[in-house]
Design a protein around this motif. Sequence first.
Motif, PDB file in Angstrom:
ATOM      1  N   ASP A   1      33.090  44.229  24.168  1.00 58.31           N
ATOM      2  CA  ASP A   1      33.288  45.091  24.495  1.00 58.31           C
ATOM      3  C   ASP A   1      32.771  45.732  23.492  1.00 58.31           C
ATOM      4  OD1 ASP A   1      34.481  45.627  27.229  1.00 58.31           O
ATOM      5  OD2 ASP A   1      35.948  44.778  26.399  1.00 58.31           O
ATOM      6  N   VAL A   2      32.800  47.141  23.443  1.00 59.45           N
ATOM      7  CA  VAL A   2      32.674  47.700  22.386  1.00 59.45           C
ATOM      8  C   VAL A   2      33.159  48.201  21.743  1.00 59.45           C
ATOM      9  CG1 VAL A   2      31.620  50.082  22.244  1.00 59.45           C
ATOM     10  CG2 VAL A   2      30.597  49.341  23.670  1.00 59.45           C
ATOM     11  N   ALA A   3      34.862  48.051  21.851  1.00 60.47           N
ATOM     12  CA  ALA A   3      35.672  49.098  20.475  1.00 60.47           C
ATOM     13  C   ALA A   3      36.790  47.737  21.469  1.00 60.47           C
ATOM     14  CB  ALA A   3      36.217  49.557  20.517  1.00 60.47           C
ATOM     15  N   GLY A   4      37.913  47.474  20.538  1.00 61.68           N
ATOM     16  CA  GLY A   4      38.965  46.844  21.144  1.00 61.68           C
ATOM     17  C   GLY A   4      38.883  45.009  21.014  1.00 61.68           C
ATOM     18  N   ASP A   5      40.056  44.412  21.428  1.00 58.64           N
ATOM     19  CA  ASP A   5      40.125  43.049  21.510  1.00 58.64           C
ATOM     20  C   ASP A   5      40.801  42.842  23.311  1.00 58.64           C
ATOM     21  OD1 ASP A   5      42.605  43.675  20.637  1.00 58.64           O
ATOM     22  OD2 ASP A   5      43.198  41.938  19.620  1.00 58.64           O
ATOM     23  N   ASP A   6      41.779  44.019  23.965  1.00 60.51           N
ATOM     24  CA  ASP A   6      41.626  43.845  25.357  1.00 60.51           C
ATOM     25  C   ASP A   6      41.355  42.301  26.229  1.00 60.51           C
ATOM     26  OD1 ASP A   6      43.743  46.645  25.452  1.00 60.51           O
ATOM     27  OD2 ASP A   6      41.802  46.790  24.238  1.00 60.51           O
ATOM     28  N   ASP A   7      40.820  42.556  25.958  1.00 63.81           N
ATOM     29  CA  ASP A   7      39.935  41.600  27.304  1.00 63.81           C
ATOM     30  C   ASP A   7      39.906  40.020  26.859  1.00 63.81           C
ATOM     31  OD1 ASP A   7      39.215  43.172  28.918  1.00 63.81           O
ATOM     32  OD2 ASP A   7      37.060  43.014  28.604  1.00 63.81           O
ATOM     33  N   TYR A   8      39.585  40.075  25.225  1.00 65.64           N
ATOM     34  CA  TYR A   8      40.067  38.752  24.163  1.00 65.64           C
ATOM     35  C   TYR A   8      41.717  38.308  24.604  1.00 65.64           C
ATOM     36  CZ  TYR A   8      41.307  35.969  20.106  1.00 65.64           C
ATOM     37  OH  TYR A   8      41.633  35.425  19.157  1.00 65.64           O
ATOM     38  N   ARG A   9      42.453  39.766  24.195  1.00 64.09           N
ATOM     39  CA  ARG A   9      43.975  38.900  24.750  1.00 64.09           C
ATOM     40  C   ARG A   9      43.974  38.424  25.950  1.00 64.09           C
ATOM     41  NH1 ARG A   9      47.420  43.268  22.068  1.00 64.09           N
ATOM     42  NH2 ARG A   9      45.472  44.955  22.076  1.00 64.09           N
ATOM     43  N   ARG A  10      43.698  39.072  26.980  1.00 64.25           N
ATOM     44  CA  ARG A  10      43.628  38.572  28.446  1.00 64.25           C
ATOM     45  C   ARG A  10      43.488  37.152  28.309  1.00 64.25           C
ATOM     46  NH1 ARG A  10      41.740  43.385  32.287  1.00 64.25           N
ATOM     47  NH2 ARG A  10      41.854  41.885  33.877  1.00 64.25           N
ATOM     48  N   PHE A  11      42.431  36.532  28.064  1.00 62.06           N
ATOM     49  CA  PHE A  11      41.814  34.948  27.855  1.00 62.06           C
ATOM     50  C   PHE A  11      42.749  34.586  27.079  1.00 62.06           C
ATOM     51  CE2 PHE A  11      37.718  37.615  28.330  1.00 62.06           C
ATOM     52  CZ  PHE A  11      37.668  37.535  29.785  1.00 62.06           C
ATOM     53  N   SER A  12      43.000  34.948  25.906  1.00 62.14           N
ATOM     54  CA  SER A  12      43.690  34.055  25.165  1.00 62.14           C
ATOM     55  C   SER A  12      45.514  33.456  25.450  1.00 62.14           C
ATOM     56  CB  SER A  12      44.209  34.968  24.079  1.00 62.14           C
ATOM     57  OG  SER A  12      42.993  35.160  23.004  1.00 62.14           O
ATOM     58  N   ALA A  13      45.497  34.531  26.437  1.00 61.15           N
ATOM     59  CA  ALA A  13      46.909  33.863  27.095  1.00 61.15           C
ATOM     60  C   ALA A  13      46.955  33.520  28.396  1.00 61.15           C
ATOM     61  CB  ALA A  13      47.299  35.826  27.766  1.00 61.15           C
ATOM     62  N   HIS A  14      45.438  33.008  29.134  1.00 61.06           N
ATOM     63  CA  HIS A  14      45.519  31.868  29.669  1.00 61.06           C
ATOM     64  C   HIS A  14      45.686  30.264  28.329  1.00 61.06           C
ATOM     65  CE1 HIS A  14      45.205  34.292  33.615  1.00 61.06           C
ATOM     66  NE2 HIS A  14      44.393  34.708  32.811  1.00 61.06           N
ATOM     67  N   GLY A  15      46.100  30.463  27.718  1.00 63.09           N
ATOM     68  CA  GLY A  15      46.009  28.951  26.787  1.00 63.09           C
ATOM     69  C   GLY A  15      44.598  28.633  26.651  1.00 63.09           C
ATOM     70  N   VAL A  16      43.377  29.716  26.745  1.00 60.40           N
ATOM     71  CA  VAL A  16      42.062  28.401  26.475  1.00 60.40           C
ATOM     72  C   VAL A  16      41.723  29.251  25.097  1.00 60.40           C
ATOM     73  CG1 VAL A  16      41.578  28.635  28.650  1.00 60.40           C
ATOM     74  CG2 VAL A  16      41.037  30.548  27.677  1.00 60.40           C
ATOM     75  N   ALA A  17      40.582  29.031  24.252  1.00 54.40           N
ATOM     76  CA  ALA A  17      40.159  29.277  23.087  1.00 54.40           C
ATOM     77  C   ALA A  17      38.805  30.438  23.477  1.00 54.40           C
ATOM     78  CB  ALA A  17      38.629  28.229  22.459  1.00 54.40           C
ATOM     79  N   ALA A  18      39.370  31.282  22.897  1.00 60.46           N
ATOM     80  CA  ALA A  18      38.266  32.604  22.828  1.00 60.46           C
ATOM     81  C   ALA A  18      37.845  33.033  21.766  1.00 60.46           C
ATOM     82  CB  ALA A  18      39.167  33.933  23.818  1.00 60.46           C
ATOM     83  N   GLU A  19      36.648  34.011  21.881  1.00 62.12           N
ATOM     84  CA  GLU A  19      35.866  34.756  21.326  1.00 62.12           C
ATOM     85  C   GLU A  19      35.485  35.917  21.653  1.00 62.12           C
ATOM     86  OE1 GLU A  19      35.360  34.256  17.596  1.00 62.12           O
ATOM     87  OE2 GLU A  19      36.006  32.569  17.805  1.00 62.12           O
ATOM     88  N   ASN A  20      36.150  37.107  20.769  1.00 57.29           N
ATOM     89  CA  ASN A  20      35.499  38.662  20.752  1.00 57.29           C
ATOM     90  C   ASN A  20      34.619  38.900  20.200  1.00 57.29           C
ATOM     91  OD1 ASN A  20      36.894  41.006  21.757  1.00 57.29           O
ATOM     92  ND2 ASN A  20      37.761  41.980  19.524  1.00 57.29           N
TER      93      ASN A  20
END
Lengths: 229, 124
Positions: free
Chosen positions: A83-102
């Motif tokens: 994303d251009v800014a923020g970590d909203d999507d990253y946090r959504r992915f993380s909430a599913h208990g998977v490895a995520a990178e922003n």
Amino acid sequence: MDKVLISQVGFSTMHKVVTVDMEKDILSANRKLADQNQALLDEHGIRAFDFLGAIGSGKTLIIERLIDKLKGDGKRCAAIAGDVAGDDDYRRFSAHGVAAENISTGKECHLDAHMVDHALERLPLDDLDYVFVENVGNLVCPVDFPLGSHKRVVVISVTEGDDMVRKHPAIFAFSDVVVINKVDLADAMEVDPDSLATDARRTNPNAKVVIMNARQGKGIDDLAEALGL
Amino acid sequence: MHEFSVMSQIVDAIMEEAKKREASKIEGVTIELGEFTMLGEEQMRFSFEVLSKGTMMEDATLVFRTTDGEIECECGFRGGMSPSDDAAHGSTLILECPKCGGAAAIVGGRECVIRDIRMVVPDV
């Protein structure tokens, strides 16, 4: 490979003007890195998919649905959120208990293979089966920058209007799967999903077209099949 | 929008070549843009103007050429894409083979190439 030769010489007293023939493809540097990313993923037996599409077309939710489905099948997933800014999507992915990178691109309108390379370095590649990459919401710029994934998915929704494919043909031509999302809103928007599908098939007869309503989980199985999951 | 980042890579590449040849001035650059890239000439020119200001390439003449896009089909067709039947979207990219109606693939027109650079170098 850059080919350089001097073809034309004009003289002055101390200096001369030369025309240096080049053959430097600026976009090929990204393509090479993309190929390296894919080789790295292949080494680890990982299949990667990148998701392109307009802002608000449903990319994040679709990836979340796929993660849940694959987790249910005992598969290990990771997601890279661009994303251009923020970590909203990253946090959504993380909430599913998977490895995520922003990846916050700052001012760039697209991800490139270099940014994805760095994100891959931080993921536990030995412990993964699938990586999902969500590009910046944009139907233009990402076209010129492949990332190294195995399949490209472009997501549009009926709320964006019935002329999205005709307005942005290149992104459809360079994708493997076209998702037409939010079809539950088709009547309210007075948009016929079939006309979007027809445009998509004409622009890219190789692409698989998937009709979805991700909010209610409809079409997820079709998408999984189109991706070979 | 991504013209700026692409153009800054072009400017870096020109500068690298100029340094190698001890150039004092860049007089002109020819750039080839593939028909299927999403790079616009006007935005490229504007980015160059911004990026070259105060450098040895400030007054350089930019020449853009378009490399034709090419598609290829299993039926043996190789050439330009089907014309759009929608006048309002005249340049629509269509991979439907104009000969057999099958699925063609893109084989050319995705490049952004620095073709040549005209520069002033020491006469030794």
